[in-house]
Write a protein that holds these residues in place. Structure first.
Motif, PDB file in Angstrom:
ATOM      1  N   ASP A   1       0.828  -1.213   0.000  1.00  0.00           N
ATOM      2  CA  ASP A   1       0.000   0.000   0.000  1.00  0.00           C
ATOM      3  C   ASP A   1       0.863   1.263   0.000  1.00  0.00           C
ATOM      4  N   TYR A   2       1.932   1.269   0.783  1.00  0.00           N
ATOM      5  CA  TYR A   2       2.812   2.447   0.786  1.00  0.00           C
ATOM      6  C   TYR A   2       3.439   2.636  -0.598  1.00  0.00           C
ATOM      7  N   SER A   3       3.759   1.550  -1.259  1.00  0.00           N
ATOM      8  CA  SER A   3       4.303   1.642  -2.617  1.00  0.00           C
ATOM      9  C   SER A   3       3.265   2.207  -3.581  1.00  0.00           C
ATOM     10  N   LEU A   4       2.019   1.805  -3.418  1.00  0.00           N
ATOM     11  CA  LEU A   4       0.949   2.364  -4.255  1.00  0.00           C
ATOM     12  C   LEU A   4       0.801   3.866  -4.034  1.00  0.00           C
ATOM     13  N   VAL A   5       0.875   4.274  -2.783  1.00  0.00           N
ATOM     14  CA  VAL A   5       0.808   5.705  -2.473  1.00  0.00           C
ATOM     15  C   VAL A   5       1.950   6.438  -3.168  1.00  0.00           C
ATOM     16  N   LEU A   6       3.144   5.854  -3.121  1.00  0.00           N
ATOM     17  CA  LEU A   6       4.306   6.507  -3.718  1.00  0.00           C
ATOM     18  C   LEU A   6       4.238   6.503  -5.244  1.00  0.00           C
ATOM     19  N   ASP A   7       3.513   5.561  -5.822  1.00  0.00           N
ATOM     20  CA  ASP A   7       3.281   5.601  -7.273  1.00  0.00           C
ATOM     21  C   ASP A   7       2.441   6.827  -7.643  1.00  0.00           C
ATOM     22  N   LEU A   8       1.532   7.176  -6.743  1.00  0.00           N
ATOM     23  CA  LEU A   8       0.648   8.325  -6.987  1.00  0.00           C
ATOM     24  C   LEU A   8       1.266   9.648  -6.539  1.00  0.00           C
ATOM     25  N   GLU A   9       1.991   9.581  -5.436  1.00  0.00           N
ATOM     26  CA  GLU A   9       2.587  10.770  -4.816  1.00  0.00           C
ATOM     27  C   GLU A   9       4.010  10.424  -4.421  1.00  0.00           C
ATOM     28  N   LYS A  10       4.972  10.628  -5.312  1.00  0.00           N
ATOM     29  CA  LYS A  10       6.326  10.094  -5.097  1.00  0.00           C
ATOM     30  C   LYS A  10       7.051  10.675  -3.881  1.00  0.00           C
ATOM     31  N   ASN A  11       6.591  11.803  -3.378  1.00  0.00           N
ATOM     32  CA  ASN A  11       7.266  12.426  -2.242  1.00  0.00           C
ATOM     33  C   ASN A  11       6.429  12.423  -0.970  1.00  0.00           C
ATOM     34  N   ASN A  12       5.497  11.495  -0.846  1.00  0.00           N
ATOM     35  CA  ASN A  12       4.661  11.422   0.350  1.00  0.00           C
ATOM     36  C   ASN A  12       5.544  11.005   1.527  1.00  0.00           C
ATOM     37  N   GLU A  13       5.687  11.896   2.495  1.00  0.00           N
ATOM     38  CA  GLU A  13       6.613  11.676   3.605  1.00  0.00           C
ATOM     39  C   GLU A  13       6.234  10.479   4.466  1.00  0.00           C
ATOM     40  N   GLU A  14       4.954  10.346   4.777  1.00  0.00           N
ATOM     41  CA  GLU A  14       4.526   9.227   5.620  1.00  0.00           C
ATOM     42  C   GLU A  14       4.805   7.893   4.936  1.00  0.00           C
TER      43      GLU A  14
END
Length: 186
Positions: free
Chosen positions: A19-32
């Protein structure tokens, strides 16, 4: 992000990582997502991947307390003690200047540095840092556990026993310290 956090709570780190990887696919600089995925990579001993996420996080937010502390911990796990000390010394110096952190967070920096110093067998320096951590926040059981282990290694069994008992009073299950407490009696 919320589902990943729930997966972490459930101990299903592989699903959280996905899930964190999916978030980073959408928002590459998401700090959390960067921070948590780096943490998961460290747990899995995927140190190169963890380092890449910590470094990316620190490019996005160079002042990230958790990112810098995570990077120092990673360096320590990899046996890169001088690099870990450099990160921690920098954090302590800049925190001392700006005082943005709570006393508890500041104390954890001293505990982390004491851990690296302990790994380097610089016990006297570790004890000085642990004393400073106690001065800043005497409610953290990690401080007393580490100091007790150092005292035990130095054959100061009474001092070690006192610190282990203090850690128990702060919430560490006595069963977890049974072996250490027995060593203080021998």
């Amino acid at each position: 992000l919320n589902r990943a956090a729930v997966y972490m709570e459930l101990g299903r780190n592989n699903l959280a990582q996905a899930d964190y990887s999916l978030v980073l696919d959408l928002e590459k600089n998401n700090e959390e997502a960067l921070l948590m995925r780096a943490y998961i990579y460290m747990q899995q001993r995927e140190y190169k991947m963890a380092k890449a996420d910590y470094e990316r996080l620190l490019k996005v937010n160079p002042a990230s307390y958790n990112g810098r502390l995570g990077l120092a911990t990673l360096e320590q796990k990899e046996g890169k003690y001088e690099e870990a000390l450099s990160v921690l010394n920098n954090m302590i110096a800049t925190t001392g200047e700006t005082s943005q952190l709570s006393s508890s967070q500041y104390a954890m920096l001293y505990v982390a540095r004491a851990g690296v110093e302990k790994d380097l067998n610089h016990m006297d320096m570790a004890l000085v840092d642990l004393e400073e951590a106690i001065r800043l926040d005497n409610s953290q059981p990690e401080i007393y556990l580490m100091r007790g282990e150092i005292y035990l290694a130095q054959k100061k069994k009474d001092l070690a026993k006192r610190d282990f008992e203090k850690a128990v009073s702060l919430g560490v299950p006595q069963a977890d310290l049974r072996d250490l407490l027995q060593q203080t009696r021998k």
